[in-house]
Every structure is written in structure tokens, then in C-alpha cells.
Write a protein that holds these residues in place. Structure first.
Motif, PDB file in Angstrom:
ATOM      1  N   THR A   8     -21.492   6.571  -7.296  1.00  0.00           N
ATOM      2  CA  THR A   8     -20.819   7.583  -6.553  1.00  0.00           C
ATOM      3  C   THR A   8     -20.607   8.805  -7.410  1.00  0.00           C
ATOM      4  O   THR A   8     -20.401   9.877  -7.036  1.00  0.00           O
ATOM      5  CB  THR A   8     -19.328   7.413  -6.401  1.00  0.00           C
ATOM      6  N   LYS A   9     -21.025   8.677  -8.563  1.00  0.00           N
ATOM      7  CA  LYS A   9     -21.199   9.868  -9.521  1.00  0.00           C
ATOM      8  C   LYS A   9     -22.283  10.818  -9.236  1.00  0.00           C
ATOM      9  O   LYS A   9     -22.242  12.138  -9.447  1.00  0.00           O
ATOM     10  CB  LYS A   9     -21.287   9.617 -11.153  1.00  0.00           C
ATOM     11  N   LEU A  10     -23.408  10.018  -8.957  1.00  0.00           N
ATOM     12  CA  LEU A  10     -24.606  10.749  -8.381  1.00  0.00           C
ATOM     13  C   LEU A  10     -24.595  12.152  -7.634  1.00  0.00           C
ATOM     14  O   LEU A  10     -24.876  13.147  -7.767  1.00  0.00           O
ATOM     15  CB  LEU A  10     -25.748   9.999  -8.021  1.00  0.00           C
ATOM     16  N   PRO A  11     -23.945  11.911  -6.384  1.00  0.00           N
ATOM     17  CA  PRO A  11     -23.606  12.958  -5.689  1.00  0.00           C
ATOM     18  C   PRO A  11     -22.887  14.398  -5.924  1.00  0.00           C
ATOM     19  O   PRO A  11     -23.283  15.321  -5.935  1.00  0.00           O
ATOM     20  CB  PRO A  11     -22.965  12.459  -4.236  1.00  0.00           C
ATOM     21  N   GLU A  12     -21.957  13.964  -7.062  1.00  0.00           N
ATOM     22  CA  GLU A  12     -21.091  14.916  -7.780  1.00  0.00           C
ATOM     23  C   GLU A  12     -22.005  15.805  -8.742  1.00  0.00           C
ATOM     24  O   GLU A  12     -22.043  16.932  -8.706  1.00  0.00           O
ATOM     25  CB  GLU A  12     -20.139  14.109  -8.599  1.00  0.00           C
ATOM     26  N   TYR A  13     -22.773  15.039  -9.419  1.00  0.00           N
ATOM     27  CA  TYR A  13     -23.913  15.663 -10.297  1.00  0.00           C
ATOM     28  C   TYR A  13     -24.817  16.548  -9.476  1.00  0.00           C
ATOM     29  O   TYR A  13     -24.946  17.613 -10.022  1.00  0.00           O
ATOM     30  CB  TYR A  13     -24.769  14.677 -10.960  1.00  0.00           C
TER      31      TYR A  13
END
Length: 119
Positions: free
Chosen positions: A29-34
Motif C-alpha cells: 500500500t506504500k507504493l501508490p503513495e510513493y
């Protein structure tokens, strides 16, 4: 937000078999934030994990995997450090990917189309 000011975002997945098996089909779920922050992503992990595959298959960052030799990993990093154009292109590609795949409004519209065309 501190991430927006970063030169790179680093995403690390475990190479330990037990953990790799648990995350094999998961997208962090961190990837979309990045990606939404418009930062160039460096992903480090096993080549067969979904998160790493997404980066590789969509050319939305640099992936360093067990398939790469040490020299290849260094070369991949050198390219993005020494070429602001390539780094920016990867960051833009990641941002566009996030906008098209993870944006709440876009996904609501897709879901609405699916539900309205239910037979």
C-alpha cells in the motif's frame, strides 16, 4: 510532506523465503503513495513478488532483484543518479500509473460502469 522533497523513495521487500511467500501476490500500500508523490522509486526485492513485478512490468521505477548481478545493480543506480532526465521520466511514469490505477475517483467511475452494465 517530506516524501515530495526526496530524490528517491526506497521500497524494500524481504528475500527471506518465508516472508516472500506471504507477500508474493500482494502490492504494498506504500507504493501508490510513493508514486503519487512524484518521486523516483527504487524497489529492492525478489523478482517474482507482485510489488517488484509491477515496477518492472510498467517501467515505473528501478528494480534491483536477485536476478541482477552486483554490477548490474550498480549500473541501474548509476543511471538514475547521473541522469536527471531518466529519474524524472520514471517519476512521471509512476505518477501517471498511480493516477490511472489507484486514484479513488477513477476507480469509482470504473466500478460505476461495471455495476451499471451488470447483466
Amino acid at each position: 510532506m517530506r516524501l515530495i522533497k526526496a530524490d528517491f523513495a526506497l521500497h524494500v521487500e524481504s528475500f527471506e523465503r518465508r516472508y516472500a511467500q506471504l507477500t508474493k501476490l500482494s502490492i504494498s500500500t506504500k507504493l501508490p503513495e510513493y508514486f503519487a508523490a512524484g518521486v523516483c522509486l527504487i524497489a529492492f526485492g525478489p523478482a517474482d513478488l507482485a510489488s517488484i513485478r509491477m515496477v518492472i512490468d510498467n517501467n515505473i521505477g528501478v528494480a534491483l532483484t536477485e536476478v541482477d548481478s552486483f554490477e548490474k545493480k550498480i549500473e541501474k543506480l548509476r543511471v538514475i543518479v547521473e541522469s536527471p532526465e531518466i529519474k524524472s521520466q520514471l517519476a512521471r511514469s509512476g505518477f501517471e500509473f498511480a493516477k490511472n490505477k489507484f486514484d479513488a475517483e477513477v476507480n469509482r467511475e470504473k466500478m460505476e460502469v461495471l455495476l451499471n452494465n451488470w447483466e
